[in-house]
Design a protein around this motif. Structure first.
Motif, mmCIF file in Angstrom:
data_model
loop_
_atom_site.group_PDB
_atom_site.id
_atom_site.type_symbol
_atom_site.label_atom_id
_atom_site.label_comp_id
_atom_site.label_asym_id
_atom_site.label_seq_id
_atom_site.Cartn_x
_atom_site.Cartn_y
_atom_site.Cartn_z
ATOM 1 N N GLY A 196 6.664 5.767 11.630
ATOM 2 C CA GLY A 196 5.914 4.847 12.804
ATOM 3 C C GLY A 196 6.278 2.907 13.204
ATOM 4 O O GLY A 196 7.498 2.462 12.426
ATOM 5 N N ALA A 197 5.273 2.732 13.651
ATOM 6 C CA ALA A 197 5.380 0.889 13.741
ATOM 7 C C ALA A 197 4.811 -0.303 12.092
ATOM 8 O O ALA A 197 5.318 -0.943 12.086
ATOM 9 N N ALA A 198 4.344 1.107 11.849
ATOM 10 C CA ALA A 198 3.792 0.584 10.726
ATOM 11 C C ALA A 198 3.607 1.161 9.476
ATOM 12 O O ALA A 198 3.741 2.423 10.010
ATOM 13 N N LEU A 199 3.165 0.667 8.160
ATOM 14 C CA LEU A 199 2.849 1.155 7.031
ATOM 15 C C LEU A 199 2.161 2.079 7.304
ATOM 16 O O LEU A 199 0.920 1.652 7.251
ATOM 17 N N SER A 200 2.197 3.104 6.761
ATOM 18 C CA SER A 200 0.758 4.448 6.787
ATOM 19 C C SER A 200 0.090 3.987 5.177
ATOM 20 O O SER A 200 0.999 4.166 4.070
ATOM 21 N N PRO A 201 -0.877 5.059 5.371
ATOM 22 C CA PRO A 201 -1.521 4.664 3.515
ATOM 23 C C PRO A 201 -0.398 5.383 2.560
ATOM 24 O O PRO A 201 -0.217 5.855 1.192
ATOM 25 N N ALA A 202 0.325 7.316 3.658
ATOM 26 C CA ALA A 202 0.778 8.550 3.074
ATOM 27 C C ALA A 202 2.388 7.065 2.079
ATOM 28 O O ALA A 202 2.248 7.283 1.014
ATOM 29 N N GLU A 203 3.022 6.045 2.348
ATOM 30 C CA GLU A 203 3.624 4.919 1.864
ATOM 31 C C GLU A 203 3.111 4.323 1.421
ATOM 32 O O GLU A 203 3.760 4.373 -0.415
ATOM 33 N N TYR A 204 1.890 4.103 1.602
ATOM 34 C CA TYR A 204 1.262 2.936 -0.321
ATOM 35 C C TYR A 204 1.283 4.090 -0.974
ATOM 36 O O TYR A 204 1.415 3.911 -1.927
ATOM 37 N N ALA A 205 0.408 5.370 -1.051
ATOM 38 C CA ALA A 205 0.498 6.266 -2.030
ATOM 39 C C ALA A 205 1.592 6.582 -2.883
ATOM 40 O O ALA A 205 1.640 7.081 -4.341
ATOM 41 N N LEU A 206 3.031 6.677 -2.206
ATOM 42 C CA LEU A 206 3.952 7.271 -2.893
ATOM 43 C C LEU A 206 3.970 5.836 -3.450
ATOM 44 O O LEU A 206 4.867 5.973 -4.780
ATOM 45 N N ALA A 207 4.355 5.145 -3.504
ATOM 46 C CA ALA A 207 4.470 3.261 -3.957
ATOM 47 C C ALA A 207 4.153 2.899 -4.664
ATOM 48 O O ALA A 207 4.205 2.791 -6.011
ATOM 49 N N ALA A 208 2.376 3.639 -5.012
ATOM 50 C CA ALA A 208 1.867 3.556 -6.237
ATOM 51 C C ALA A 208 1.995 4.246 -7.293
ATOM 52 O O ALA A 208 1.690 3.900 -8.651
ATOM 53 N N GLU A 209 2.215 5.650 -6.926
ATOM 54 C CA GLU A 209 2.051 7.059 -8.197
ATOM 55 C C GLU A 209 3.659 6.378 -8.462
ATOM 56 O O GLU A 209 3.821 7.049 -9.714
ATOM 57 N N LEU A 210 4.455 6.437 -7.281
ATOM 58 C CA LEU A 210 5.938 5.959 -8.358
ATOM 59 C C LEU A 210 5.388 4.934 -9.488
ATOM 60 O O LEU A 210 6.522 5.190 -10.464
ATOM 61 N N GLY A 211 4.770 3.290 -9.399
ATOM 62 C CA GLY A 211 4.665 2.655 -9.905
ATOM 63 C C GLY A 211 3.724 3.309 -10.776
ATOM 64 O O GLY A 211 4.188 2.863 -12.801
ATOM 65 N N ARG A 212 2.703 4.127 -11.285
ATOM 66 C CA ARG A 212 2.074 4.878 -12.322
ATOM 67 C C ARG A 212 3.083 5.602 -13.266
ATOM 68 O O ARG A 212 2.899 5.438 -14.358
ATOM 69 N N LEU A 213 4.276 5.959 -12.782
ATOM 70 C CA LEU A 213 5.353 7.205 -12.967
ATOM 71 C C LEU A 213 6.173 6.410 -13.572
ATOM 72 O O LEU A 213 6.017 6.443 -15.332
ATOM 73 N N ALA B 225 -1.042 -0.702 -4.948
ATOM 74 C CA ALA B 225 0.433 -0.550 -5.279
ATOM 75 C C ALA B 225 0.859 -1.689 -6.089
ATOM 76 O O ALA B 225 1.822 -2.295 -4.702
ATOM 77 N N PRO B 226 0.728 -2.434 -6.776
ATOM 78 C CA PRO B 226 1.660 -3.491 -7.405
ATOM 79 C C PRO B 226 3.141 -3.366 -7.453
ATOM 80 O O PRO B 226 3.537 -1.908 -8.089
ATOM 81 N N GLY B 227 3.631 -4.344 -7.855
ATOM 82 C CA GLY B 227 5.030 -4.433 -8.105
ATOM 83 C C GLY B 227 5.820 -4.385 -6.903
ATOM 84 O O GLY B 227 7.668 -4.876 -7.675
ATOM 85 N N TRP B 228 5.325 -4.087 -5.037
ATOM 86 C CA TRP B 228 6.224 -4.224 -4.878
ATOM 87 C C TRP B 228 5.624 -5.029 -4.156
ATOM 88 O O TRP B 228 5.477 -5.954 -3.770
ATOM 89 N N SER B 229 7.096 -5.332 -3.269
ATOM 90 C CA SER B 229 7.183 -6.304 -1.704
ATOM 91 C C SER B 229 7.527 -6.055 -0.597
ATOM 92 O O SER B 229 7.998 -4.929 -0.334
ATOM 93 N N CYS B 230 7.105 -6.393 0.410
ATOM 94 C CA CYS B 230 6.742 -5.899 1.429
ATOM 95 C C CYS B 230 7.321 -6.611 2.393
ATOM 96 O O CYS B 230 7.530 -7.781 3.084
#
Lengths: 106, 106
Positions: free
Chosen positions: A86-103, A26-31
């Motif tokens: 939850g207490a930390a980012l899950s794969p679901a949030e990273y997956a959405l981030a990656a998909e938004l970047g592609r979009l 998910a490049p381009g996102w700041s964490c």
């Protein structure tokens, strides 16, 4: 050792090594660590493009079950903040981030 | 006399007395002078209601030709900032503000 990115069983969080791999996808996102969240600004040439992105974002939120903590937009930009449920980012949030970047670059 | 709410011919602004009447028709909005803008926070019981409001807001923007300067939303809230396109708020921005207020309470 207490990691910078604390994890609990309830949040189905990514481990540190998983997070590194997921962030690379998910490049381009700041964490941010406190609270655990991903942020990215998307810029568009027109309001029509901005609207199209927002509409697809809404669809992706509905299909993924991940809702952005905050979306801030004007005529030609959209700022997206995805926070950990939850207490930390899950794969679901990273997956959405990656998909938004592609979009955004499609 | 130089009013707090300066006007120029180019922006088709409301006069001070018009602005008072227009603001009365758009209750619940706070008005800033610098820059001239209207702000209101809308809260909803569910994400579905928030989405419905955002969709209607997009339609109203398209039909009125007034685009919010900024919209900031999360799962159950929408913050709307309407800014003057010219030197002062025009009846068009007040009309959109009033319509959004009616929509939120419908």
């Amino acid at each position: 050792m207490q990691a910078l990115n604390p994890t609990t069983p309830s949040g189905n969080p990514a481990t540190a090594s998983e997070a590194t791999a997921l962030a690379a996808a998910a490049p381009g996102w700041s964490c941010s660590e406190r609270p655990p969240s991903l942020f990215r600004r998307f810029e568009f040439a027109s309001y029509a493009q901005t609207r199209a992105f927002l509409d697809r974002l809404a669809e992706l939120q509905e299909s993924s079950g991940v809702t952005a903590q905050n979306i801030n937009f004007g005529r030609t930009y959209v700022n997206v903040t995805l926070s950990a449920m939850g207490a930390a980012l899950s794969p679901a949030e990273y997956a959405l981030a990656a998909e938004l970047g592609r979009l955004a670059t499609a």
